[in-house]
Design a protein around this motif. Structure first.
Motif, PDB file in Angstrom:
ATOM      1  N   VAL A 116      67.269 -21.620   7.746  1.00 55.68           N
ATOM      2  CA  VAL A 116      67.082 -21.728   6.221  1.00 55.68           C
ATOM      3  C   VAL A 116      66.835 -21.252   4.901  1.00 55.68           C
ATOM      4  O   VAL A 116      65.973 -21.277   4.336  1.00 55.68           O
ATOM      5  N   GLY A 117      66.169 -20.146   5.626  1.00 54.65           N
ATOM      6  CA  GLY A 117      65.090 -18.726   4.832  1.00 54.65           C
ATOM      7  C   GLY A 117      63.977 -19.610   4.705  1.00 54.65           C
ATOM      8  O   GLY A 117      63.677 -19.824   5.637  1.00 54.65           O
ATOM      9  N   GLY A 118      63.424 -19.717   3.295  1.00 51.66           N
ATOM     10  CA  GLY A 118      61.775 -19.885   3.274  1.00 51.66           C
ATOM     11  C   GLY A 118      61.573 -21.368   3.319  1.00 51.66           C
ATOM     12  O   GLY A 118      60.553 -21.441   3.140  1.00 51.66           O
ATOM     13  N   HIS A 262      54.222 -18.433  10.960  1.00 56.75           N
ATOM     14  CA  HIS A 262      53.738 -17.320  10.698  1.00 56.75           C
ATOM     15  C   HIS A 262      52.823 -17.309   9.575  1.00 56.75           C
ATOM     16  O   HIS A 262      52.367 -18.219   8.203  1.00 56.75           O
ATOM     17  N   GLU A 263      52.057 -16.517   9.902  1.00 54.03           N
ATOM     18  CA  GLU A 263      50.465 -16.626   8.696  1.00 54.03           C
ATOM     19  C   GLU A 263      51.072 -15.613   7.432  1.00 54.03           C
ATOM     20  O   GLU A 263      50.206 -16.224   5.961  1.00 54.03           O
ATOM     21  N   GLN A 264      52.268 -15.033   7.378  1.00 54.90           N
ATOM     22  CA  GLN A 264      52.309 -14.839   5.692  1.00 54.90           C
ATOM     23  C   GLN A 264      53.573 -15.423   5.375  1.00 54.90           C
ATOM     24  O   GLN A 264      54.166 -16.347   4.253  1.00 54.90           O
ATOM     25  N   HIS A 265      54.487 -15.725   5.980  1.00 59.12           N
ATOM     26  CA  HIS A 265      56.056 -16.802   5.022  1.00 59.12           C
ATOM     27  C   HIS A 265      56.694 -16.822   7.065  1.00 59.12           C
ATOM     28  O   HIS A 265      57.602 -16.057   7.902  1.00 59.12           O
ATOM     29  N   ASN A 288      60.075 -14.632  11.263  1.00 67.88           N
ATOM     30  CA  ASN A 288      59.090 -13.650  11.066  1.00 67.88           C
ATOM     31  C   ASN A 288      58.161 -12.957  12.610  1.00 67.88           C
ATOM     32  O   ASN A 288      57.809 -13.711  13.140  1.00 67.88           O
ATOM     33  N   TYR A 289      58.465 -11.807  12.254  1.00 66.25           N
ATOM     34  CA  TYR A 289      57.893 -11.292  13.539  1.00 66.25           C
ATOM     35  C   TYR A 289      57.869  -9.278  12.941  1.00 66.25           C
ATOM     36  O   TYR A 289      57.684  -8.846  12.168  1.00 66.25           O
ATOM     37  N   ASN A 290      56.352  -8.981  14.559  1.00 66.38           N
ATOM     38  CA  ASN A 290      55.990  -7.632  14.065  1.00 66.38           C
ATOM     39  C   ASN A 290      57.076  -7.092  13.900  1.00 66.38           C
ATOM     40  O   ASN A 290      58.083  -6.715  14.303  1.00 66.38           O
TER      41      ASN A 290
END
Length: 345
Positions: A116-118, A262-265, A288-290
């Motif tokens: 679903v994206g962001g 995730h801490e960013q998005h 999101n992942y490293n």
């Protein structure tokens, strides 16, 4: 409606569409659910933008890429549910996922892929008088067809990356491009900002659109000069509001499952598509992942990895990955009519 599917893909952007294709390739009973009226996801936001960063494809319009991805996604005839928003995901005692939509429908699935994206995107609106009325005529939140702006005086509200991109795209087409922006400097890629500054477009800093006037169409905009509190009128033919999008992440909050963000998005997970809920996987901007690659090309890899994980969840003895296309028996059968068509040319 209550047949249990091997995998249900929520979201029909690039990640979701390629997930559907790859799930079919892995012979999974597949369903796609999306809140839009057509497949394509975020590509609907920029149908007239050129996309350069998909491997093996020369520059392509967003709309054309959307059509090609849509055709590919339907290769193995997945069930497609459109204009329905997934509001909640639950898990029953037998580990089956119960997916509820805003229409009250229940969909059952052994696994889920979140693409679903962001979150569900809704353009940020200003709150003009008659705003909904003008949305049917010459008030826009994106550019659907460049031809609609040819030889027009176009007013763009906003000064971020997307606003700058649209201004540069429309400048050689429109009669005049005017940009109004509350701040004193544009933001985005430096080269694109310089290109705009050096063009014929007019940038009016420290200003904002206060309201618009007209009957059936917007005929003029009322501009507020932020620093001096003065107001003046601009005669315009088309108005584009580009103030970004509101993201709706209610799905994660309304579901009783423990989704770790995730801490960013996006959802925190691994490069293989695993997230905090076993049996649910994610792909594209949902994940999101490293080492995450925030490109459409990266969404395709995410999709394949998520499907492979889902396949093994349903069938633990299944191969970790699908056989490559040149050796895959399913695709050999589908190649036959294509080769026959080529031989006749």
């Amino acid at each position: 409606m209550n047949d249990c599917y091997d995998v249900t893909i929520i979201g029909a952007g690039p990640a979701g569409l390629f997930s559907a294709f790859y799930a079919g390739l892995r012979q999974m009973k597949t369903k796609i659910i999306d809140n839009h009226s057509t497949l394509g996801g975020k590509l609907h936001v920029y149908p007239e933008k050129m996309i350069w960063d998909v491997g093996g494809i020369t520059p392509i319009l967003g709309e054309d890429l959307m059509l090609q991805l849509t055709e590919q996604a339907q290769t193995f005839d997945p069930t497609i549910i459109l204009e329905k928003t997934v509001t909640k995901i639950e898990q029953s005692e037998n580990q089956t996922f119960k997916i509820t939509t805003n229409a009250g429908e229940i969909h059952l699935s052994k696994t889920v892929i979140l693409a679903v994206g962001g979150g569900i995107l809704s353009p940020k609106k200003i709150g003009f008088s008659k705003e909904e009325h003008f949305e049917k005529t010459n008030l826009h939140y994106t550019v659907d067809k460049l031809a609609n702006f040819r030889d027009k005086t176009v007013l763009i509200s906003g000064g971020g990356k997307s606003a700058v991109d649209w201004a540069n795209t429309l400048e050689p087409i429109a009669k005049k491009v005017i940009m109004t922006y509350r701040k004193g400097e544009l933001t985005g890629h430096e080269a694109e900002i310089q290109r705009l500054i050096n063009s014929s477009a007019e940038i009016i800093y420290h200003t904002e659109i206060k309201d618009v006037e007209g009957d059936d169409y917007i005929e003029r905009a009322i501009i507020h000069q932020v620093e001096t509190d003065e107001r003046f009128h601009l005669e315009v033919d088309e108005v584009i509001i580009n103030h970004g999008y509101d993201r709706d992440n209610d799905l994660y909050e309304q579901s009783p499952l423990e989704f770790m963000m995730h801490e960013q998005h996006g959802l925190a997970g691994s490069a293989y598509g695993d997230i905090s809920v076993p049996g649910i996987f994610a792909a594209g901007d949902s994940l999101n992942y490293n080492g995450k690659l925030h490109l459409i090309a990266g969404a395709f890899q995410d999709a394949a990895n998520a499907v492979n994980r889902a396949k093994q969840w349903v069938e633990p003895d299944a191969d970790k990955v699908a056989m490559v296309s040149s050796h895959n028996a399913l695709l050999k059968e589908k190649n036959k009519p294509l080769f026959e068509q080529l031989s006749k040319q």
